[in-house]
Each structure stands twice: as structure tokens, then as C-alpha cells.
Design a protein around this motif. Sequence first.
Motif, mmCIF file in Angstrom:
data_model
loop_
_atom_site.group_PDB
_atom_site.id
_atom_site.type_symbol
_atom_site.label_atom_id
_atom_site.label_comp_id
_atom_site.label_asym_id
_atom_site.label_seq_id
_atom_site.Cartn_x
_atom_site.Cartn_y
_atom_site.Cartn_z
ATOM 1 N N SER A 285 6.023 -6.259 -1.073
ATOM 2 C CA SER A 285 4.948 -6.467 -2.052
ATOM 3 C C SER A 285 4.552 -5.124 -2.638
ATOM 4 N N THR B 90 1.177 -3.577 -4.659
ATOM 5 C CA THR B 90 -0.174 -3.725 -5.202
ATOM 6 C C THR B 90 -0.611 -2.461 -5.932
ATOM 7 N N LEU C 154 2.986 -16.161 -5.300
ATOM 8 C CA LEU C 154 2.510 -15.498 -4.091
ATOM 9 C C LEU C 154 2.051 -16.469 -3.006
ATOM 10 N N CYS D 223 1.848 -15.775 1.027
ATOM 11 C CA CYS D 223 1.807 -14.328 1.229
ATOM 12 C C CYS D 223 0.357 -13.922 1.482
ATOM 13 N N PRO E 295 -2.810 -12.012 1.099
ATOM 14 C CA PRO E 295 -3.165 -11.187 -0.063
ATOM 15 C C PRO E 295 -3.830 -9.870 0.311
ATOM 16 N N SER F 3 -4.849 -7.808 -2.922
ATOM 17 C CA SER F 3 -5.619 -7.955 -4.157
ATOM 18 C C SER F 3 -4.871 -8.922 -5.063
ATOM 19 N N ASP G 16 -1.441 -7.841 -6.739
ATOM 20 C CA ASP G 16 -0.300 -8.074 -5.845
ATOM 21 C C ASP G 16 0.926 -8.564 -6.613
ATOM 22 N N SER H 166 -10.036 -7.773 -1.153
ATOM 23 C CA SER H 166 -9.685 -7.805 0.267
ATOM 24 C C SER H 166 -10.910 -8.152 1.114
ATOM 25 N N ASN I 123 0.339 -1.128 -11.996
ATOM 26 C CA ASN I 123 -0.342 -2.339 -11.516
ATOM 27 C C ASN I 123 -1.596 -2.606 -12.326
#
Length: 449
Positions: free
Chosen positions: A177, A179, A204, A207, A209, A211, A215, A309, A404
Motif C-alpha cells: 500500500s 499512503t 481497498l 485492507c 486503512p 487514511s 491509501d 486513522s 498522494n
Amino acid sequence: MSSPSDLTDAHRLLSMGRCTASDLIEDALARAHGEAARAFVRHFDAQARSAAFAADRAREAGAPLPSLAGMAISVKDLFDVAGQPTTAGSRVLQGRPAATTDAAAVARLRRAGAALVGHTHMTEFAFSGVGWNPHSPMPANPVTLALDATTPRIPGGSSSGAAVSVATGAAWAALGSDTGGSIRIPAALQGLVGFKCTARRVPLQGCIPLSPTLDTACAITRSVRDAVRMHEVLADRTVARRERPWPLWRLAVPRTLMLDGLEPAVARSFEAALDRLRQAGARIDEIDLPELAELVSLQARCSFAAVESWTWHRDLLATREAEYDPRVAQRIRKGQDVPASDYLTLQQARADWIQRVEARTAGFDALLSPTVPCVAPPIIGLADDDDVFFRTNALLLRNPSVVNLLDGCAITLPCHRPGDWPVGLMLWAGAERDDDLLTLAGAVEAALA
């Protein structure tokens, strides 16, 4: 027979009957349990052998082979694999029930015939670019260790074990991944290819997480053509490669931020790569991109990673914070008291920033930057010195995290000369420009070879 150079070459030899998937998987598993042992938190030997056996039987029967038939692929310990626990590199999730279904990305790998070899080591909950995790020994960077055995260096993160699995031959490619650079940082520090696609390209589901705004599920590979192959599987789409001669590509090097404080080894390799591309016929302009200087103020009140998060972790932190990596818990807690107004303001400011960056770079097919401004730093000092750790982490994330926030796509590929410290060249562009970027990356890879 010489060893295959990459996944695409291995698939070609398998299709021709020049090798068997079972032999290839045994070699990968031996490496996964040997020199790459620290890269894995759990192994999937039985299912890897089963997938390789199925590929061999299909080839013997004359059936067409799917694109990853029997090929060793590792999976970051962030993605559900049916029958296995997913722990995201954390003690907090130890004892979690095994997943009942594959994550969406894993399901696509499996449908393409991949032999999944194991879950790989990672920064706890994917929250740093260093690769450090106090809960399990961090694998040393195998590429730099071959250059200097006296000074173990970081693998990069957060997809640390993912890159090590590819660099050591324990996997042809690795699902990870990204981010803020978690695919591209370890790929750059280990002389590999890491492609961060436009985030929405790969689902996703399944998965854990960090963010959801930033992500991206994507892969580390040995070559650009392997990056294309893996992207086509993960995104369930065919890349449209529109080849063109070098003079028809218009490229830019942003001077703002991305070139600040480059270590000499990085500066030399980057400038040498630009010279090689110009000699091949590339048109490369140097430009100012003042919007990049706004990134600190843009995120002064809050960051997507902290706020989002915190939403996922708040209940776990309330009862089990002592089991977290303190540095990870500290960063998550920065989202604890952020007002909704600040979060919404950040979303609006980001949208405006993206629009302005895209307007300023509209005349270019891609931008070129060093992936990270340093070579892999030594591991020593990171465990006990928070100042060293956070300074190193910020430096590693500085360049790749721009993409990102841009909601863009990027690829890092090695640009150093053999025997030099690994250095990554990052090609990047805005959203949904993945196909042109991959086409360009193939041309760059050939020009630098």
C-alpha cells in the motif's frame, strides 16, 4: 537455463515449458525461509505450492496460462488472505480471527493464478516511511548490505518486507500500500520499481486503512513491464500503451522542494539520469512549482492520516494503547481533538491545491524528481532516538507524499549505476494518467539501461 530476470520472463519460460512453476516456487520459498526470513510475518507455503502445481497441470494440458500463473507474490500484512489472520504489524491485532474472504486486491491476484507466499513485515499500521517496527525485527536492506556489510541500512517503509521479498527473490512482485510513499520509498532504497496508481483504480475492501483519502493498493516489482502486468491484474483493466518518440514527450523537473537538500549520491544519479534522457532525445524543462511550498501550511491544523486513522483506532487506543508502537500511537492521537471544521477545511484546501497544481503543470506529460532525497540511512540510532527517527521519516516522505495529496500517479525506477547506492527516479502526474506514465516509464527504463 539462466534464471528469469523478472516475472514476465519467468511467465514466458513457463509458457514455453522451459521451467516449471513448482521449481520456481520452491526456490522462492527457500529464499522466504532463508535470507528473506525477516521479511515475512507468516508463510503460505501450502497454498503457494498448490497454485504452482495447478499452473504446471494447466500448461501440460495446453490450457492458456493466466498472467500470474504459479508466480510467487507476497502480500503486505494489511490485506486479508482467506484462512489467515491480518495483523498490520501490530500486537494489538494478534489473536484476531482468520479472514474468511480475500481482500479485493488479493482476490484479483488469486484469479490471475498467483502463488501467494506469505504476509510481509511492515511498519505498524503502515504509519511511517522508515520500516521500523518494535514488535518484530526489521529486515535490513539486502541491496545495501551487499555493498557494505558493516552498516545495516533501513529497507524503507511502510511496505518494508514487501520490497525485501522482491529484492531477495522470495517473490517476483509484492502487493503493498502507498499512503505517502510506502511503495515507492522501499522500492527506491532497494533499487526496485514501485508503481503508485491513481488511488481509485484498485479497490481497498479487506485492507486495514490508514487514511482512506490517500491509501492506494499497488505493487513493487523488478521491472516496468512487471509493473504494468501487476497493475492490469490489480486494477482489472488493460493498460493502453501509446508509444511515441522522445521529442513528443514534454517533461519537467520542479525545482521547488523536490531538489532541496539532496545527498550527493542522489544528486549525482539524478543528474546523470536526466543527461541520459536528454541524450536519448527527451525534452526536459526546469520549472518552479510554488504550490509545493504550501504543503506545510496546508496541513498545519491537521492531516488526513491523523484524523482518519484516529477514527479507526480510537476504541483500540482507549483500551490497549500500551501495546502500540509509541511513535505510531503518538501520530494517531494527533487526530483526536481535530474539529470537523478543520477536517472539512483541509478537504477544500486540498481540492483547490490540486486544481492549481494541475493548471500549472498542464503542458507536461510527467514530472521528474528524485523519489527520496537520500540513500538508505543506517538502522543504528533509529530505535532509541526519536529525533533521528522522525527527522528521517519526514525526509523519506517529503517527495513521494506530494503525489498522494495530488491524487495522482507515480512510478519510481532505479537510476543509479551498478555498484552505487540505490537511487530512485520518480515520474509523476495527475489522476487517471496511469497509462501514459507507465508507457513513459518503459521508455525511461530502456534509456537508462
